[in-house]
Design a protein around this motif. Structure first.
Motif, PDB file in Angstrom:
ATOM      1  N   ARG A 200       1.055  -0.973  -0.104  1.00 27.78           N
ATOM      2  CA  ARG A 200       0.116  -0.416   0.015  1.00 27.78           C
ATOM      3  C   ARG A 200       0.655   1.261  -0.202  1.00 27.78           C
ATOM      4  O   ARG A 200       2.367   1.411  -0.212  1.00 27.78           O
ATOM      5  N   THR A 201       0.686   2.238  -0.862  1.00 28.27           N
ATOM      6  CA  THR A 201       0.785   3.069  -0.532  1.00 28.27           C
ATOM      7  C   THR A 201      -0.032   4.730   0.274  1.00 28.27           C
ATOM      8  O   THR A 201      -0.796   4.608   0.052  1.00 28.27           O
ATOM      9  N   PHE A 202       0.431   5.026   1.154  1.00 28.96           N
ATOM     10  CA  PHE A 202      -0.489   5.922   2.235  1.00 28.96           C
ATOM     11  C   PHE A 202       0.349   7.786   2.344  1.00 28.96           C
ATOM     12  O   PHE A 202       1.400   7.777   2.069  1.00 28.96           O
ATOM     13  N   ARG A 203      -0.504   8.324   1.773  1.00 27.92           N
ATOM     14  CA  ARG A 203      -0.225   9.832   2.207  1.00 27.92           C
ATOM     15  C   ARG A 203       0.226  10.345   3.683  1.00 27.92           C
ATOM     16  O   ARG A 203      -0.638   9.736   4.832  1.00 27.92           O
ATOM     17  N   ALA A 204       1.007  10.654   3.885  1.00 25.12           N
ATOM     18  CA  ALA A 204       2.161  10.781   5.707  1.00 25.12           C
ATOM     19  C   ALA A 204       0.563  11.651   5.797  1.00 25.12           C
ATOM     20  O   ALA A 204       0.627  11.836   6.560  1.00 25.12           O
ATOM     21  N   ASP A 205       0.612  13.301   4.942  1.00 24.48           N
ATOM     22  CA  ASP A 205      -0.179  14.268   5.484  1.00 24.48           C
ATOM     23  C   ASP A 205      -1.433  13.424   6.869  1.00 24.48           C
ATOM     24  O   ASP A 205      -2.725  13.906   7.125  1.00 24.48           O
ATOM     25  N   ARG A 206      -1.407  12.197   6.403  1.00 21.37           N
ATOM     26  CA  ARG A 206      -3.162  11.183   6.409  1.00 21.37           C
ATOM     27  C   ARG A 206      -2.536  10.520   7.731  1.00 21.37           C
ATOM     28  O   ARG A 206      -3.867   9.685   8.309  1.00 21.37           O
ATOM     29  N   ILE A 207      -1.253   9.783   8.232  1.00 19.27           N
ATOM     30  CA  ILE A 207      -1.029   9.545   9.021  1.00 19.27           C
ATOM     31  C   ILE A 207      -1.093  10.218  10.869  1.00 19.27           C
ATOM     32  O   ILE A 207      -0.646  11.506  10.988  1.00 19.27           O
ATOM     33  N   THR A 208      -1.148   9.490  11.564  1.00 21.42           N
ATOM     34  CA  THR A 208      -1.206  10.017  12.862  1.00 21.42           C
ATOM     35  C   THR A 208      -0.595   8.947  13.793  1.00 21.42           C
ATOM     36  O   THR A 208      -1.189   7.360  14.029  1.00 21.42           O
ATOM     37  N   PRO A 209       0.843   8.701  13.685  1.00 24.83           N
ATOM     38  CA  PRO A 209       1.033   7.069  14.346  1.00 24.83           C
ATOM     39  C   PRO A 209       0.886   7.116  15.877  1.00 24.83           C
ATOM     40  O   PRO A 209       0.835   8.356  16.774  1.00 24.83           O
ATOM     41  N   ARG A 210       1.094   5.694  16.012  1.00 22.51           N
ATOM     42  CA  ARG A 210       0.712   5.369  16.968  1.00 22.51           C
ATOM     43  C   ARG A 210       1.522   4.700  17.923  1.00 22.51           C
ATOM     44  O   ARG A 210       2.915   3.877  17.391  1.00 22.51           O
ATOM     45  N   THR A 211       2.195   5.096  19.670  1.00 23.00           N
ATOM     46  CA  THR A 211       3.118   4.376  19.959  1.00 23.00           C
ATOM     47  C   THR A 211       2.802   3.119  20.942  1.00 23.00           C
ATOM     48  O   THR A 211       1.654   3.819  21.678  1.00 23.00           O
ATOM     49  N   PRO A 212       3.987   2.524  21.641  1.00 20.74           N
ATOM     50  CA  PRO A 212       4.562   2.214  20.968  1.00 20.74           C
ATOM     51  C   PRO A 212       4.841   1.659  19.439  1.00 20.74           C
ATOM     52  O   PRO A 212       3.789   1.166  19.497  1.00 20.74           O
ATOM     53  N   ASN A 213       5.358   1.455  18.564  1.00 18.31           N
ATOM     54  CA  ASN A 213       5.935   0.216  17.250  1.00 18.31           C
ATOM     55  C   ASN A 213       5.875  -1.086  18.149  1.00 18.31           C
ATOM     56  O   ASN A 213       5.796  -1.709  18.675  1.00 18.31           O
ATOM     57  N   GLY A 214       5.500  -1.828  16.572  1.00 19.16           N
ATOM     58  CA  GLY A 214       5.884  -2.833  16.849  1.00 19.16           C
ATOM     59  C   GLY A 214       6.204  -3.530  16.814  1.00 19.16           C
ATOM     60  O   GLY A 214       8.226  -3.229  16.706  1.00 19.16           O
ATOM     61  N   PRO A 215       7.062  -4.588  16.317  1.00 22.26           N
ATOM     62  CA  PRO A 215       7.911  -5.599  16.622  1.00 22.26           C
ATOM     63  C   PRO A 215       9.241  -5.460  15.286  1.00 22.26           C
ATOM     64  O   PRO A 215       8.136  -5.303  14.347  1.00 22.26           O
ATOM     65  N   ARG A 216      10.309  -5.852  15.329  1.00 17.61           N
ATOM     66  CA  ARG A 216      10.640  -5.863  14.500  1.00 17.61           C
ATOM     67  C   ARG A 216      10.705  -6.547  13.024  1.00 17.61           C
ATOM     68  O   ARG A 216      10.277  -8.398  13.060  1.00 17.61           O
ATOM     69  N   PHE A 217      10.979  -7.010  11.963  1.00 21.12           N
ATOM     70  CA  PHE A 217      10.969  -7.601  10.276  1.00 21.12           C
ATOM     71  C   PHE A 217      11.450  -7.944   9.778  1.00 21.12           C
ATOM     72  O   PHE A 217      12.435  -6.830   9.319  1.00 21.12           O
ATOM     73  N   ALA A 218      11.728  -9.137   9.101  1.00 24.88           N
ATOM     74  CA  ALA A 218      12.757  -8.665   8.192  1.00 24.88           C
ATOM     75  C   ALA A 218      11.729  -8.236   6.479  1.00 24.88           C
ATOM     76  O   ALA A 218      10.322  -8.711   6.400  1.00 24.88           O
ATOM     77  N   PRO A 219      13.151  -7.442   5.738  1.00 26.26           N
ATOM     78  CA  PRO A 219      12.007  -6.344   4.995  1.00 26.26           C
ATOM     79  C   PRO A 219      11.977  -7.296   3.431  1.00 26.26           C
ATOM     80  O   PRO A 219      13.137  -8.393   3.135  1.00 26.26           O
ATOM     81  N   ARG A 220      10.532  -7.097   3.004  1.00 27.98           N
ATOM     82  CA  ARG A 220       9.990  -7.827   1.739  1.00 27.98           C
ATOM     83  C   ARG A 220      10.869  -7.041   0.455  1.00 27.98           C
ATOM     84  O   ARG A 220      10.902  -5.619   0.766  1.00 27.98           O
ATOM     85  N   ALA A 221      11.158  -7.860  -0.288  1.00 23.11           N
ATOM     86  CA  ALA A 221      11.216  -6.934  -1.689  1.00 23.11           C
ATOM     87  C   ALA A 221      10.278  -6.874  -2.315  1.00 23.11           C
ATOM     88  O   ALA A 221       9.045  -7.806  -2.484  1.00 23.11           O
ATOM     89  N   LEU A 222      10.437  -5.629  -3.223  1.00 27.66           N
ATOM     90  CA  LEU A 222       8.797  -4.925  -3.788  1.00 27.66           C
ATOM     91  C   LEU A 222       8.790  -5.898  -4.771  1.00 27.66           C
ATOM     92  O   LEU A 222       9.600  -6.468  -5.766  1.00 27.66           O
ATOM     93  N   PRO A 223       7.299  -5.620  -4.895  1.00 30.69           N
ATOM     94  CA  PRO A 223       6.650  -6.357  -6.218  1.00 30.69           C
ATOM     95  C   PRO A 223       7.939  -5.586  -7.403  1.00 30.69           C
ATOM     96  O   PRO A 223       8.477  -4.600  -7.917  1.00 30.69           O
ATOM     97  N   GLY A 224       8.397  -6.755  -8.124  1.00 31.51           N
ATOM     98  CA  GLY A 224       9.390  -6.364  -9.548  1.00 31.51           C
ATOM     99  C   GLY A 224      11.064  -6.204  -9.706  1.00 31.51           C
ATOM    100  O   GLY A 224      11.560  -5.555 -10.417  1.00 31.51           O
ATOM    101  N   GLY A 225      11.124  -6.711  -8.401  1.00 32.52           N
ATOM    102  CA  GLY A 225      12.251  -6.138  -7.644  1.00 32.52           C
ATOM    103  C   GLY A 225      12.435  -4.899  -6.183  1.00 32.52           C
ATOM    104  O   GLY A 225      11.337  -5.279  -5.901  1.00 32.52           O
ATOM    105  N   ASP A 226      13.767  -4.537  -6.439  1.00 32.33           N
ATOM    106  CA  ASP A 226      14.062  -3.617  -5.361  1.00 32.33           C
ATOM    107  C   ASP A 226      13.763  -1.599  -6.092  1.00 32.33           C
ATOM    108  O   ASP A 226      14.525  -0.955  -5.498  1.00 32.33           O
TER     109      ASP A 226
END
Length: 329
Positions: A200-226
């Motif tokens: 998904r692509t989220f507009r930053a001006d519509r985001i209100t972060p919550r704390t704390p963040n969740g757990p760490r994750f292993a990054p995924r590859a974007l579709p069609g490569g990186d």
């Protein structure tokens, strides 16, 4: 071995990183001789950096706190790049125009006179495309939070305001942040949506972060490569999973007159025909009628390349407009 200017910057960076540095260790880190270290320290002292020699078996150096910042070590290209970046900050959509102007004034004061003259001679005006100025600006604190989540690879928890809604109207979102990008005067977060199991692509001006963040994750590859650029271009130019409707037309206008009004399309100039300049335009929209209507704004002859749905939308609109004109007469 590094050139003298680059070596001085590296030496200064090392001296700022810890309180005391043995001379031999500095020489090893910079891959130079202790004698060259002494000469470089003398050069920094001449520029106004308060560096003192420390006693001990090996001897060393310490960068003391100064009351004034001495001239910054920028070359001509760096000074020009800095001036351009700060003067065009109004087009980033990050709401930092005033802070950027103050930063440029502050940096200018501590630069040597020669570089100050270069900055003063370079006056740049950031001209935004039509409609960009009215777009909501992203909060700088939100951008910092998003960027940090991308860097440390932690699941982001946030409220997201859909068009016409307020943050918190729906359930909180959970996503693995991948990249923070700017496009057309807006900031966006590219992330893997854990609840929808998709990118998904989220507009930053519509985001209100919550704390704390969740757990760490292993990054995924974007579709069609990186390739982030290719992924974002596909999302915003109507290919792949972008706009549900996208079509291609030929406009009887030069590309230079079309490009300023197309923020997320592809404009390609075509060879002139009978002395007329034309261009190819690929554009996306939420509906075929919406796409046909937006293309009609150019007030020029249009040749539909495809698909058939776009031609059908033009035909329906033409009958509708003809009926409106007849009703008036």
């Amino acid at each position: 071995m590094l050139e003298t200017s680059a070596r001085l910057l590296s030496l200064l960076s090392l001296l700022q990183a810890r309180r005391d540095w043995p001379g031999q260790l500095l020489a090893e880190r910079l891959e130079i001789s202790p004698r060259t270290v002494r000469r470089d320290v003398d050069r920094l002292r001449e520029l106004g950096y308060p560096i003192t020699a420390t006693k001990g078996p090996d001897g060393g150096y310490r960068l003391d706190a100064g009351t004034e910042l001495p001239p910054l070590l920028f070359d001509d290209e760096q000074a020009v790049a800095l001036a351009v970046a700060l003067q065009t900050a109004t087009a980033t959509g990050a709401g930092i125009a005033e802070a950027a102007a103050r930063a440029l004034a502050t940096v200018r004061q501590v630069m040597p006179a020669r570089l100050r003259r270069r900055i003063d001679a370079l006056q740049v005006t950031a001209v935004e495309r039509p409609g960009v100025r009215e777009r909501p600006q992203a909060d700088t604190e939100v951008l910092v939070v998003l960027s940090d989540a991308v860097r440390v690879r932690e699941v982001l928890r946030f409220d997201y305001a859909a068009p016409g809604a307020e943050p918190g109207d729906g359930p909180p979102r959970r996503a693995e942040p991948h990249h923070l990008i700017t496009w057309g005067g807006r900031w966006y977060l590219i992330a893997w949506d854990l609840d929808r199991d998709d990118w998904r692509t989220f507009r930053a001006d519509r985001i209100t972060p919550r704390t704390p963040n969740g757990p760490r994750f292993a990054p995924r590859a974007l579709p069609g490569g990186d390739d982030v650029t290719a992924f974002v271009a596909g999302r915003f130019q109507g290919s792949g999973d972008g706009w549900p409707c996208h079509g291609e037309v030929i406009l009887d206008l030069p590309a230079s007159r079309v490009y300023p009004f197309v923020s997320d399309g592809v404009v390609e100039p075509l060879p002139a025909t009978d002395g007329r300049e034309r261009c190819r335009l690929v554009l996306g929209s939420w509906s075929w009628h919406g796409l046909a209507s937006s293309l009609g704004h150019f007030d020029a002859d249009i040749e539909v390349v495809g698909p058939p749905e776009l031609a059908d939308a033009f035909a329906r609109l033409s009958r509708r407009y003809a009926g409106a004109a007849e009703s008036f007469s």
